[in-house]
Design an enzyme around this catalytic site. Structure first.
Site, PDB file in Angstrom:
ATOM      1  N   HIS A 309       0.851  -1.190   0.000  1.00 38.64           N
ATOM      2  CA  HIS A 309       0.000   0.000   0.000  1.00 38.64           C
ATOM      3  C   HIS A 309       0.883   1.234   0.000  1.00 38.64           C
ATOM      4  CE1 HIS A 309      -3.157   2.830   1.152  1.00 38.64           C
ATOM      5  NE2 HIS A 309      -3.988   1.920   0.694  1.00 38.64           N
ATOM      6  N   ASP A 367      -7.993  -5.554   0.137  1.00 38.89           N
ATOM      7  CA  ASP A 367      -8.469  -6.425  -0.933  1.00 38.89           C
ATOM      8  C   ASP A 367      -8.068  -7.884  -0.749  1.00 38.89           C
ATOM      9  OD1 ASP A 367      -9.732  -4.398  -2.439  1.00 38.89           O
ATOM     10  OD2 ASP A 367      -7.777  -3.681  -3.077  1.00 38.89           O
TER      11      ASP A 367
END
Ligand code: CMC
Length: 432
Positions: A309, A367
């Protein structure tokens, strides 16, 4: 905001120097205010993927990426998923504070009574191929809302802004469910106002006219939690897209549709669909090391989807909540051994011990586990990113509203470092 702190910028060639103000937020790093930099120095700043750029002020969401903290209006995501509901979080994001009972009742009523879409919108769907990706359909039908709701397009009227916000939050699940039904070749299911937000969404996705459908309370609770987890995430790619589109004073339906297009990519919201494809491709626990090696190989485009991320250099707190929800949902559905979940857990374990991932602080993101839950609930994989969009719509709308309400709103207009040819003369085609 404004502080006594400053930064001094010196041109090492000329010795000239400039004092730049430093602004403080309530949390997070301070920012160096470079708004007058070009006027004062004749230089731009260069930060193509915005690694070091604060593009706006915002009071909505705070992320501490090093600590793995996510807060909306000061409340941690764990507290919100444990105690709140999606609609309450939607109110919190839009209005700035948790609602009183009366405010909650009014908000719920307003959102609930906007759930139907104009009947003519149904015709839009039939223009698409049934095998179109649902995100392609969503880009079209959400943008098309601006062709139907002319009475709430005046962005300078606070009442119209509010109605548009309620309409978007209310209609996105209806359009998302229609997208799924269209792909399956099943009839559209109209919303039911006696159900709550998550229940109604599941009802529109899974009910059939031929037999009764009872929404499972466990699944509705899980769905509600998934929507809360996706509600907002400060200035990510799709939110920044919505803000940039909105800064030109485009209407909110058009802006949200631009957010949907930006979300679609596999580096952003499209990762939830890509994770499942990856887990299937891995196929069995014993093949994990092979894929870990591929993810580390710079000559191989393969990446561990659902890992890494831009902001989190720690476990994404949303992934933690989802990981815990997985068992609950699979239990309720009577799924005893989900092989993909087994692969996901083992993959996470191996990656978190691998030097490559440790050094780069690559952790599972939101996710990584969401697709497994959504698959177990019966959603087709192409719908996963649409579900992300359903949750994120409230964040997009709230960020758009916050921006429009700024007294200093100006069009967003980044500059560039031009690297093309210098001025040259046109050469006619016969002389080239
Ligand atoms: N697998 C293997 N290596 C990775 C991964 C990954 N998933 N993510 C980052 N890296 C490596 C990358 O190769 C780079 O290595 P090096 O320094 O040796 O060149 C380093 O880690 C830093 O990566 P980056 O690409 O510079 O980081 P970024 O901030 O630009 O990208 C990201 C962030 C999320 C796009 C990226 O981590 C990624 O592609 N992850 C997989 C896709 C994914 O799961 N996306 C969902 C993000 S969370 C939900 C959302 O925002 O929608």
């Amino acid at each position: 905001m404004k502080t006594d702190k400053t930064f001094t910028l010196t041109n090492d060639d000329t010795g000239e120097s400039w004092t730049l103000p430093v602004l403080d937020g309530t949390e997070g790093p301070s920012v160096i205010d470079v708004r007058k930099l070009y006027a004062d120095t004749g230089h731009f700043t260069f930060d193509p993927s915005y690694t070091s750029t604060a593009s706006c002020k915002s009071r909505l969401t705070f992320i501490d990426g090093d600590e793995g903290v996510l807060m909306h209006r000061g409340y941690t995501i764990e507290e919100l998923t444990d105690n709140s509901t999606f609609l309450e979080v939607a109110y919190l994001l839009l209005e700035g504070d948790l609602p009183s009972q009366k405010q909650m009742d009014d908000f719920t009523h307003n959102v609930t009574y906007h759930t139907m879409v104009h009947e003519q919108l149904h015709k839009f769907f039939t223009g698409f191929r049934r095998d179109a990706h649902p995100m392609a359909v969503m880009c079209g039908v959400v943008g098309a809302l601006s062709a139907f709701y002319h009475d709430s397009l005046d962005i300078w009227d606070p009442k119209q802004r509010e109605i548009s916000a309620h309409r978007l939050i209310a209609k996105i699940p209806t359009l998302a469910a229609m997208t799924m039904k269209y792909a399956l070749g099943q009839p559209f299911v109209y919303p039911r106002n006696d159900l709550n937000y998550a229940e109604n969404f599941l009802h529109m996705c899974f009910a059939l006219p031929a037999e009764p459908y009872k929404v499972s309370p466990t699944l509705a609770k899980a769905m509600d939690k998934i929507l809360i987890l996706h509600a907002d995430h400060e200035q990510n790619a799709s939110t920044s897209t919505v803000r940039l589109a909105g800064s030109s004073q485009a209407n909110p339906f058009a802006c949200i549709s631009s957010g949907i297009t930006s979300l679609w990519g596999p580096a952003h919201g499209g990762a939830n669909q890509a994770v499942l494809a990856m887990l299937r491709e891995i196929g069995s626990v014993d093949r994990i090391p092979e894929f870990i090696e591929r993810a580390k190989d710079k000559d191989d485009p393969f990446r561990l989807m659902g890992f890494g991320h831009r902001v989190y250099k720690n476990y994404d707190p949303r992934a933690g909540v989802l990981k815990a929800s997985c068992d609950e949902v699979l239990d309720e559905l009577g799924v005893e051994n989900e092989p993909l979940l087994e692969i996901a857990r083992e993959l996470e374990k191996i990656a978190l011990q691998d030097e490559y991932f440790v050094e780069r602080k690559l952790f599972p993101n939101v996710d990584f586990y969401s697709g497994i839950i959504l698959k177990a609930m019966g959603f087709p994989e192409e719908m996963f990113t649409v579900l992300f969009a359903v949750g994120r719509t409230v964040g997009w709308v709230s960020q758009w509203k916050e921006m429009i309400e700024e007294p200093t709103l100006r069009i967003g207009r980044p500059r560039q470092l031009y690297t093309g040819p210098k001025k040259r003369s046109y050469v006619s085609i016969d002389k080239r």
